[in-house]
Design an enzyme around this catalytic site. Structure first.
Site, mmCIF file in Angstrom:
data_model
loop_
_atom_site.group_PDB
_atom_site.id
_atom_site.type_symbol
_atom_site.label_atom_id
_atom_site.label_comp_id
_atom_site.label_asym_id
_atom_site.label_seq_id
_atom_site.Cartn_x
_atom_site.Cartn_y
_atom_site.Cartn_z
ATOM 1 N N ARG A 1 -22.126 -8.349 4.160
ATOM 2 C CA ARG A 1 -21.299 -7.172 4.411
ATOM 3 C C ARG A 1 -21.352 -6.240 3.203
ATOM 4 O O ARG A 1 -21.273 -6.684 2.062
ATOM 5 C CB ARG A 1 -19.858 -7.609 4.690
ATOM 6 C CG ARG A 1 -18.985 -6.498 5.244
ATOM 7 C CD ARG A 1 -18.049 -7.047 6.299
ATOM 8 N NE ARG A 1 -18.764 -7.492 7.482
ATOM 9 C CZ ARG A 1 -18.270 -8.351 8.367
ATOM 10 N NH1 ARG A 1 -17.058 -8.861 8.198
ATOM 11 N NH2 ARG A 1 -18.968 -8.703 9.416
ATOM 12 N N ARG B 1 -3.135 -1.449 -5.767
ATOM 13 C CA ARG B 1 -1.742 -1.772 -6.112
ATOM 14 C C ARG B 1 -1.733 -2.669 -7.339
ATOM 15 O O ARG B 1 -2.256 -3.781 -7.319
ATOM 16 C CB ARG B 1 -1.008 -2.439 -4.947
ATOM 17 C CG ARG B 1 0.454 -2.733 -5.293
ATOM 18 C CD ARG B 1 1.344 -2.941 -4.081
ATOM 19 N NE ARG B 1 1.069 -4.161 -3.355
ATOM 20 C CZ ARG B 1 1.865 -4.665 -2.397
ATOM 21 N NH1 ARG B 1 2.989 -4.023 -2.066
ATOM 22 N NH2 ARG B 1 1.548 -5.769 -1.755
ATOM 23 N N GLU C 1 11.339 -0.345 -2.551
ATOM 24 C CA GLU C 1 11.660 -1.676 -2.042
ATOM 25 C C GLU C 1 12.736 -2.387 -2.851
ATOM 26 O O GLU C 1 13.019 -3.559 -2.628
ATOM 27 C CB GLU C 1 10.388 -2.535 -2.004
ATOM 28 C CG GLU C 1 9.696 -2.652 -3.337
ATOM 29 C CD GLU C 1 8.302 -3.256 -3.252
ATOM 30 O OE1 GLU C 1 7.917 -3.715 -2.170
ATOM 31 O OE2 GLU C 1 7.613 -3.271 -4.279
ATOM 32 N N ASP D 1 10.998 -7.151 0.909
ATOM 33 C CA ASP D 1 11.442 -7.085 -0.483
ATOM 34 C C ASP D 1 12.783 -6.384 -0.596
ATOM 35 O O ASP D 1 13.650 -6.784 -1.384
ATOM 36 C CB ASP D 1 10.401 -6.353 -1.333
ATOM 37 C CG ASP D 1 9.485 -7.326 -2.071
ATOM 38 O OD1 ASP D 1 9.998 -8.264 -2.696
ATOM 39 O OD2 ASP D 1 8.258 -7.158 -2.010
ATOM 40 N N ASP E 1 2.999 -12.379 2.997
ATOM 41 C CA ASP E 1 2.725 -12.305 1.572
ATOM 42 C C ASP E 1 3.986 -12.696 0.818
ATOM 43 O O ASP E 1 4.934 -13.214 1.393
ATOM 44 C CB ASP E 1 2.167 -10.940 1.160
ATOM 45 C CG ASP E 1 3.200 -9.822 1.194
ATOM 46 O OD1 ASP E 1 4.391 -10.087 1.425
ATOM 47 O OD2 ASP E 1 2.811 -8.660 0.976
#
Length: 687
Positions: A284, A306, A398, A426, A597
């Site tokens: 890929r 992030r 958050e 969160d 997560d």
């Protein structure tokens, strides 16, 4: 501990130094000694400030805890008195410039992908375009399912009818339906929607998004279609967040270098991954741009990265005093340095066409911490010789103190902000931790209908609009966590563009293609104009804590809530600790696969910790739930050859970590799970 080398007074893990000096700096023509001196200067200036901000978090929390313990109200007046709430800023408009269209003037889905998994990262980056035929055929977005054993003609016919019904809505013909279109030049109700061709294939634009009708009369599908239509391709994931934070398990220099290496591959455009699928070796790569005559469109999602928040430190770098360096500062330096390959046009492909670097910054508490990030990014720009505000920031809304002071947070980064985004998990975890000593909380499932969450979601959009984000930045919404439940997503997630948000998170490329349909149904920028004048909801709704208010639960209700939370904790933690997997599809207590997560852990562990603290549940109740759910999670993972059972294995490091998250939950900073997860993962890696 890794072998370290001295660099300008810093003790840098040898693998990180080798990566920077061997893979990053030479291609940029940056002198090694001067670079490390600049890095050391940034740490010397900002590490003490970082520590002071974390100490302020704890001091504010201690004042709130003491107030609750004394039985006094923690109301707006008190929060202003202790400077938890700051004065609203004077009217202002953000000044962010040089923002790519995918962020500023387009509305569409956003993916978040763990940067440690190169295959997933490539899939996400390439999810800028997706087959609507495939998305319909293989999911429950349409009723029924394809029969096994090769192509199901009946299902295919159902897909084609649905896709052409979509075309009738998004690109209507002047008369008749796409179902009856027999080929040739389509006569559109709005001829300006046809913007390009590639061979016989046609490119349309609607609500700023592109739709390609693929005409291939020789293909298996096209040869059965009166117009030769073989597929409908939608512009899907406009943006992707490559995540160094909640979706990965990165606890040491080895992990950090692996993450930075993948980011480097993306910025140079040469990231590849070879894997086996269906008995074949596949490689890929990043997709090239798409060409339609004179028109060239991006072939890939625009990439954010992030960074981690302010809390954690990393053993990849030790400061002059011997302490670990703040991980968020290291991320800011490294991800920006690597992005120079894109900014200078040194890569095979282009990410930002406006010369910007897009960093998402999570878990900031209030405007002072946002201002710290702004000045840190100033320093990184100076280190790298970049013009001011080249490095942009996305602010994750958050944490409670950020939600309550959102306008002031935006003002603190007003010349580099490119998004605000809500996050239920969160945000709920912080809601519970902030008011931990105030009383028992309502059950987790009831949080989504509580007063504060509605105020939170509404304020986020309206405050963003009030300060000029429309047309300059994203106003985002959170994740649809169930990748196998696309019918439910199609019914519910249209609420995000309807709310005025010009992006929302989806769990997969397929989900991005399906969610893109919502942005054809809703003209988000028109919707933003409709609601721009609406009043911003008052703070009192946001500050209404979801206490249960003396409610009594039966033993069965308590056990059910504990089981639900414990199963979610164990199902995620066992992969994090034992296998270093930070994000995956984890079966919930009902065996429904959810993309989980670290935020999942925060809400679940804080909820059990709260019920323990207030006597809703006992330690024996929680122990029993962990015993029951360890057996369930073991059974759910029975087919994984790398899985290590937990039930009946008190020496399981994963089980110990899960229990610590609950029984030490009250004392964890802001209820975060990272400190314990990192410690137990490091133990597991050490054998």
């Amino acid at each position: 501990m890794s072998v370290t080398v001295d660099r300008a007074g810093l003790k840098v893990a040898a693998e990180l130094a080798d990566f920077v000096e061997g893979a990053v700096l030479p291609g940029l023509g940056i002198a090694t000694d001067g670079y490390w001196q600049g890095v050391a200067a940034i740490f010397a200036k900002f590490a003490p400030e970082n520590a002071a901000l974390l100490a302020k978090r704890e001091a504010l929390q201690a004042q709130i805890d003491a107030r609750y313990k004394a039985g006094e109200p923690v109301d707006e007046a008190f929060l202003r008195e202790i400077n938890y709430l700051v004065p609203e800023p004077a009217p202002f408009t953000i000044g962010t410039q040089n923002v790519d269209a995918e962020i500023a003037t387009m509305a569409g889905p956003q993916l978040v992908v763990p940067i440690l998994n190169a295959r997933f990262v490539l899939n996400a980056a390439n999810a800028r375009w997706g087959s609507l035929y495939d998305a319909f055929y293989g999911t429950d977005a349409l009723p029924g399912a394809a029969k096994p054993g090769g192509y199901d003609v009946e299902r295919g016919a159902q897909v084609i009818v649905a896709a052409k019904a979509f075309l009738d809505q998004a690109v209507p013909l002047a008369s008749g339906s796409w179902v009856d279109f027999a080929g040739g030049e389509p006569v559109l109700a709005d001829p300006s929607q046809l913007v390009g061709r590639e061979g016989e294939s046609l490119l349309f634009r609607h609500n700023g998004l592109h739709i390609e009708v693929v005409v291939d009369r020789a293909s298996a599908i096209g040869k059965t279609d009166p117009a030769g239509i073989a597929d409908v391709i939608l512009e899907s994931a406009l943006t992707t967040i490559c995540d160094l934070e909640d979706s990965i398990a990165a606890v040491d220099a080895e992990d950090k270098v692996a993450a930075y290496t993948n980011w480097l591959g993306l910025m140079k455009g040469d990231l590849e991954e070879t894997f086996e699928k269906g008995g074949k070796q596949l490689t890929r790569k990043l997709n090239p741009d798409r060409i339609y005559g004179d028109l060239t469109l991006p072939g890939r999602s625009l990439l954010f990265v992030r960074n981690v928040g302010h809390l954690m430190t990393t053993p990849a770098v030790h400061l002059a005093d011997g302490s670990e360096a703040p991980e968020g500062i290291l991320d800011a330096i490294m991800t920006s340095t690597i992005a120079l390959y894109d900014l200078r046009g040194l890569g095979k492909l282009k990410n930002s066409r406006t010369g910007s670097v897009y960093i998402v910054k999570p878990k900031m508490h209030g405007p002072e911490e946002c201002g710290f990030t702004n000045r840190l990014f100033d320093a990184v720009e100076d280190l790298l010789g970049l013009a001011r505000y080249t490095v942009k920031v996305g602010v994750m809304d958050e944490e409670r103190r950020t939600s309550a002071n959102l306008a002031a947070c935006i003002e603190a980064v007003k010349d580099r902000i490119v998004f605000i985004n809500t996050g239920f998990l969160d945000r709920t975890g912080d809601e519970m931790h902030t008011a931990m000593h105030g009383g028992a909380m309502i059950p987790k499932a009831e949080m989504k209908t509580s007063a504060w969450i509605k105020a939170y979601e509404d304020r986020n959009v309206r405050i963003g609009l009030a300060h000029g984000l429309s047309g300059k930045a994203q106003i985002g919404k959170g994740m649809w966590a169930a990748p196998d439940r696309m019918a439910d997503m199609m019914e519910q997630k249209i609420g995000h563009p309807m709310s005025g948000a010009n992006t929302a998170w989806v769990p997969s490329p397929t989900a991005a293609t399906l969610h893109a349909m919502h942005y054809h149904k809703v003209d988000v920028f028109a919707r933003q104009k409709e609601i721009a004048g609406e009043a911003i909801p008052a703070l009192n709704g946001l500050l209404t804590v979801p206490f249960a208010g003396g409610r009594n639960w039966t033993a069965e209700e308590v056990a059910r809530e504990l089981d639900n939370n414990a199963q979610g904790i164990l199902g995620y933690v066992v992969r994090w600790i034992d296998q270093g997997i930070g994000c995956s599809k984890v079966p919930d207590i009902h065996d429904i696969g959810l993309m989980e997560d670290r935020a999942t852990l925060r809400i679940s562990s804080q909820h059990i910790a709260n019920w323990l603290l207030h006597g809703v549940a006992t330690k024996a109740d929680v122990d029993a739930a962990f015993d029951r759910m360890a057996a369930k999670v073991d059974a759910q993972n029975a087919g994984d050859p790398l899985y290590r059972p937990m039930a009946g294995h008190p020496d399981s490091i994963a089980l110990q970590a899960a229990r610590a998250l609950v029984f030490e939950g009250v004392s964890q900073p802001s209820g975060y799970t990272e400190p314990l997860l990192h410690a137990y993962r490091a133990r597991a890696k050490a054998g």
